[in-house]
Design a protein around this motif. Structure first.
Motif, PDB file in Angstrom:
ATOM      1  N   THR A  37      14.286 -22.422  11.726  1.00 56.64           N
ATOM      2  CA  THR A  37      13.000 -21.903  12.165  1.00 56.64           C
ATOM      3  C   THR A  37      13.050 -21.599  13.645  1.00 56.64           C
ATOM      4  OG1 THR A  37      10.613 -22.321  12.285  1.00 56.64           O
ATOM      5  CG2 THR A  37      12.051 -24.223  12.539  1.00 56.64           C
ATOM      6  N   SER A  41       5.179 -21.693  17.793  1.00 57.98           N
ATOM      7  CA  SER A  41       4.509 -22.407  16.706  1.00 57.98           C
ATOM      8  C   SER A  41       3.061 -21.981  16.523  1.00 57.98           C
ATOM      9  CB  SER A  41       4.571 -23.920  16.953  1.00 57.98           C
ATOM     10  OG  SER A  41       3.938 -24.252  18.181  1.00 57.98           O
ATOM     11  N   ALA A  46       4.223 -14.569  10.334  1.00 54.69           N
ATOM     12  CA  ALA A  46       5.542 -15.160  10.130  1.00 54.69           C
ATOM     13  C   ALA A  46       6.418 -14.236   9.298  1.00 54.69           C
ATOM     14  CB  ALA A  46       5.417 -16.514   9.442  1.00 54.69           C
ATOM     15  N   GLN A  77       6.561 -16.487  13.973  1.00 56.96           N
ATOM     16  CA  GLN A  77       7.284 -17.645  13.474  1.00 56.96           C
ATOM     17  C   GLN A  77       8.238 -17.117  12.396  1.00 56.96           C
ATOM     18  OE1 GLN A  77       5.229 -21.480  12.955  1.00 56.96           O
ATOM     19  NE2 GLN A  77       3.306 -20.369  13.209  1.00 56.96           N
ATOM     20  N   TYR A 133       2.409 -25.178   8.441  1.00 57.90           N
ATOM     21  CA  TYR A 133       2.169 -24.348   9.631  1.00 57.90           C
ATOM     22  C   TYR A 133       0.877 -23.559   9.392  1.00 57.90           C
ATOM     23  CZ  TYR A 133       6.945 -25.685  10.637  1.00 57.90           C
ATOM     24  OH  TYR A 133       8.086 -26.422  10.880  1.00 57.90           O
TER      25      TYR A 133
END
Length: 261
Positions: A37, A41, A46, A77, A133
């Protein structure tokens, strides 16, 4: 509609590191599976990367970092799971030019790299990442080579993704394009069947960007990319710039990233 040509994001993609690339991200554990990853954050968009059959190559990890960090105004992300659980296909098996290599590759695709079996795992995996997340509001996918097949299969009706991309995709099936429900970018190499790529493009009924890098080999944006070759390096960088443009268009970030991991 299909597009080709210069990528605005090429101006933000840093020069690719040729030797001893040091990844910017980290590895986390998700239900016993290692996941690379990278990215801030707090990013609300993503990208879920499905690597090629050679696993966590330095070229793939660098590509993930480019997508995550290259454009400070649009960061993501990025998550790349190790679907092969530490046992990817050795690079020495490619090209499969002997009976032994052909059998080894066939066994791999029938086993850990079986596309439908892998595709079934993706939605639940994305849901688990989303539960952890919670800032993420939009997901995009990226498939490299073998991963491109998984992207085609997971971009059909009911998909969790808002946009999808495939680079030097393997097993291109024009019939699958008819069921794709989200914007799709395909960057093919000169090794893919041009008729299959063209038919796939024609069968897409979504916003699309399809381009063939005719002088690049299958895998130039992942494990088989020889970044010591200036032409390959340049097209590697241009390819990731195109992906950034595509994701910027379809995965617009909401708010500002709060922190980096």
């Amino acid at each position: 509609m299909a597009q080709q040509g210069h990528s605005a994001a090429c101006c933000t993609v840093p020069p690719a590191v040729v030797d001893d690339y040091k990844p910017k991200g980290r590895y986390i554990d998700v239900d016993g599976m290692q996941v690379y990853t990278t990215g801030p954050s707090g990013a609300t968009s993503a990208v879920f990367i499905i690597y090629d059959i050679f696993g966590f190559s330095s070229q793939a990890l660098q590509g993930a970092d480019i997508l995550a960090h290259a454009d400070e105004s649009h960061q993501y992300q990025v998550f790349m799971p190790d679907f092969f659980l530490g046992k990817p296909l050795p690079l020495s098996v490619f090209p499969p030019d002997t009976d032994e290599k052909k059998n080894q590759m066939g066994d791999f695709f029938a086993g850990p790299a079986n596309p439908p079996d892998t595709a079934k795992k993706v939605p639940e995996f994305v849901k688990k990442l989303g539960q952890k997340y919670t800032d993420i509001q939009k997901w995009g996918s990226l498939g490299m080579c073998w991963g491109g097949k998984i992207v085609s299969l997971t971009s059909q009706s009911g998909t969790l993704f808002s946009a999808a991309a495939e680079v030097h995709p393997a097993m291109v099936d024009p019939e699958e394009a008819k069921g794709v429900k989200i914007p799709l970018c395909m960057l093919a190499s000169g090794d893919e069947n041009p008729e299959d790529v063209e038919k796939f493009k024609d069968n897409l009924n979504v916003d699309k960007r399809v381009e063939t890098f005719k002088d690049q080999i299958h895998g130039w944006m992942a494990a088989r990319g020889d970044l010591k070759d200036e032409r390959v390096k340049s097209e590697y960088e241009r390819g990731y710039g195109i992906l950034l443009d595509f994701y910027h268009k379809h995965l617009a970030m909401i708010g500002k990233p709060k922190a980096k991991i």
